[in-house]
Design an enzyme around this catalytic site. Structure first.
Site, mmCIF file in Angstrom:
data_model
loop_
_atom_site.group_PDB
_atom_site.id
_atom_site.type_symbol
_atom_site.label_atom_id
_atom_site.label_comp_id
_atom_site.label_asym_id
_atom_site.label_seq_id
_atom_site.Cartn_x
_atom_site.Cartn_y
_atom_site.Cartn_z
ATOM 1 N N ASP A 72 -9.093 21.832 15.132
ATOM 2 C CA ASP A 72 -7.859 21.436 14.472
ATOM 3 C C ASP A 72 -7.989 21.791 12.999
ATOM 4 O OD1 ASP A 72 -5.368 20.152 13.952
ATOM 5 O OD2 ASP A 72 -5.745 18.726 15.565
ATOM 6 N N HIS B 297 1.257 19.056 7.296
ATOM 7 C CA HIS B 297 2.497 18.398 7.711
ATOM 8 C C HIS B 297 3.638 18.648 6.726
ATOM 9 C CE1 HIS B 297 0.882 15.375 10.933
ATOM 10 N NE2 HIS B 297 0.408 16.615 11.074
ATOM 11 N N ASP C 194 -0.944 23.790 11.679
ATOM 12 C CA ASP C 194 -1.491 22.659 12.430
ATOM 13 C C ASP C 194 -0.690 22.572 13.729
ATOM 14 O OD1 ASP C 194 -2.380 20.189 13.384
ATOM 15 O OD2 ASP C 194 -1.212 19.038 11.944
ATOM 16 N N HIS D 285 -4.229 22.302 19.875
ATOM 17 C CA HIS D 285 -2.916 21.883 20.384
ATOM 18 C C HIS D 285 -1.785 22.769 19.867
ATOM 19 C CE1 HIS D 285 -1.390 19.763 16.704
ATOM 20 N NE2 HIS D 285 -2.668 19.538 16.472
ATOM 21 N N GLU E 71 -0.769 16.263 21.049
ATOM 22 C CA GLU E 71 -1.700 15.747 20.050
ATOM 23 C C GLU E 71 -0.989 15.043 18.908
ATOM 24 O OE1 GLU E 71 -4.278 15.565 16.516
ATOM 25 O OE2 GLU E 71 -2.343 16.591 16.737
ATOM 26 N N GLU E 72 0.147 15.559 18.471
ATOM 27 C CA GLU E 72 0.834 14.982 17.317
ATOM 28 C C GLU E 72 1.329 13.561 17.581
ATOM 29 O OE1 GLU E 72 0.756 16.023 14.439
ATOM 30 O OE2 GLU E 72 0.475 18.187 14.460
#
Length: 348
Positions: A240, A320, A185, A68, A219-220
């Protein structure tokens, strides 16, 4: 085999394009342009994701791989009386991870303003509780790099509630083989899939099964890859990040193969197949469990698709937040992906 310089170059290009979930058209345009000259069937789904299909020897059984390009970010929740901005999160980060970060605000007209995400109690010369005040949406605000001291002046710039806010990636590549940046990510894995698609074309590889590559864009927020799955699809592999930290077995130097995340176990047969491929091809790997995690593959399972699902990816430190990985993790992931798309589907 792709070299680390080529991988790093593409990752740097991808992370430099702002793409918080819900505002990903620019990065999808970039991916489409990069892959457009290869001659493979390519289309956008209604959600705005990019689907590339490569025919294989077996057209009755298909595979799907996804990564993603949507990232964490924010939206303008409120224009405060002092002209600064209150934010609403996009994706699952913590406010302390963006404190002090430079950002961009994109208006509906496409104009870009820069700013800094700060605590309103930042100055230690003014606020006694500068260090102790809670890092939350009530105390965090955006200081815009414009002469504005009121809500009216900020609105006059064209900034409104609902405008997207993206974080400066601060990408750096070190001489020791690391790349550190926000949004590895999942733009690191997106780069690996794009380079794999290119290698299949350049090397004239014939895949054993028709294979779909989905560059997803939600996706998030939980539903990027839960559609556009052909009825012939047997295996679905999300590419991922591997989540690192205390108690984890993954690291920044190997490919991480997920056994379980917050959605439950991934398909045991596919996991064993991936492990065997790693052993057969001398690929450094770790099997791991991610306790607070979900993927496009788990989203597809939850949507009711009758598929075999798996998850692999490079190990990403400080996910993150201030992310980092090493070239060896990227290369090991690339090797496993190549071995996987050329392998035989196991009878589960």
């Amino acid at each position: 085999m792709t070299n680390s310089k080529e991988i790093f170059t593409l990752i740097k290009e991808l992370v430099s394009i702002p793409s918080p979930s819900g505002n990903t058209a620019r990065v999808i345009d970039f991916c489409e342009k990069q892959l457009g000259g290869l001659g493979f069937e390519m289309q956008r789904n209604k959600k705005g994701g990019l689907l590339v299909t490569i025919p294989g020897k077996n057209a009755n059984q298909h595979r799907m791989l996804t990564a993603h390009v949507d990232t964490l970010g924010a939206m303008v929740k409120e224009i405060k009386p002092n002209g600064r901005l209150k934010l609403s999160m996009i994706g699952g980060f913590r406010w302390n991870s963006v404190e002090g970060e430079y950002c961009e605000i994109e208006t509906d007209s496409g104009e870009i303003f820069t700013g800094t995400i700060l605590m309103k109690q930042t100055s230690v010369h003014v606020y006694k509780d500068a260090g102790e005040a809670k890092r939350n949406e009530d105390n965090i605000e955006v200081r815009i790099d414009e002469r504005t001291t009121s809500a009216e002046e900020t609105k006059a710039l064209g900034i409104n509630v609902g405008d997207f806010v993206s974080f400066d990636p601060r990408v750096q590549i070190t001489n020791s083989g690391y790349i550190k940046s926000r949004h590895l990510d999942d733009k690191a894995s997106t780069a690996l899939l794009m380079l794999l698609i290119k290698a299949i074309k350049d090397e004239g590889l014939e895949l054993p099964y028709t294979t779909h590559f989905l560059i997803s864009n939600n996706e998030e927020i939980g539903y990027g890859g839960n559609a556009s799955i052909s009825p012939e699809t047997v295996e679905y592999l999300a590419v991922d990040m591997g989540a690192l930290g205390e108690g984890q077995s993954s690291d920044e130097y190997t490919v991480s193969i997920c056994a379980k995340d917050s959605s439950g176990p991934y398909h045991y047969g596919l996991r064993k197949h991936l492990v065997q491929l790693a052993k057969d091809h001398n690929i450094d790997y770790k099997v791991d469990i991610y306790p607070y995690y979900g993927s496009d593959a788990s989203a597809a399972i939850k949507s009711g698709y009758d598929i075999v699902h798996g998850l692999v990816g490079p190990g990403i430190e400080a996910s993150h937040a201030f992310e980092r990985t090493h070239e060896t993790s990227l290369i090991n992931t690339e090797k496993l992906l190549r071995a996987y798309v050329m392998s035989t589907i196991t009878t589960y």
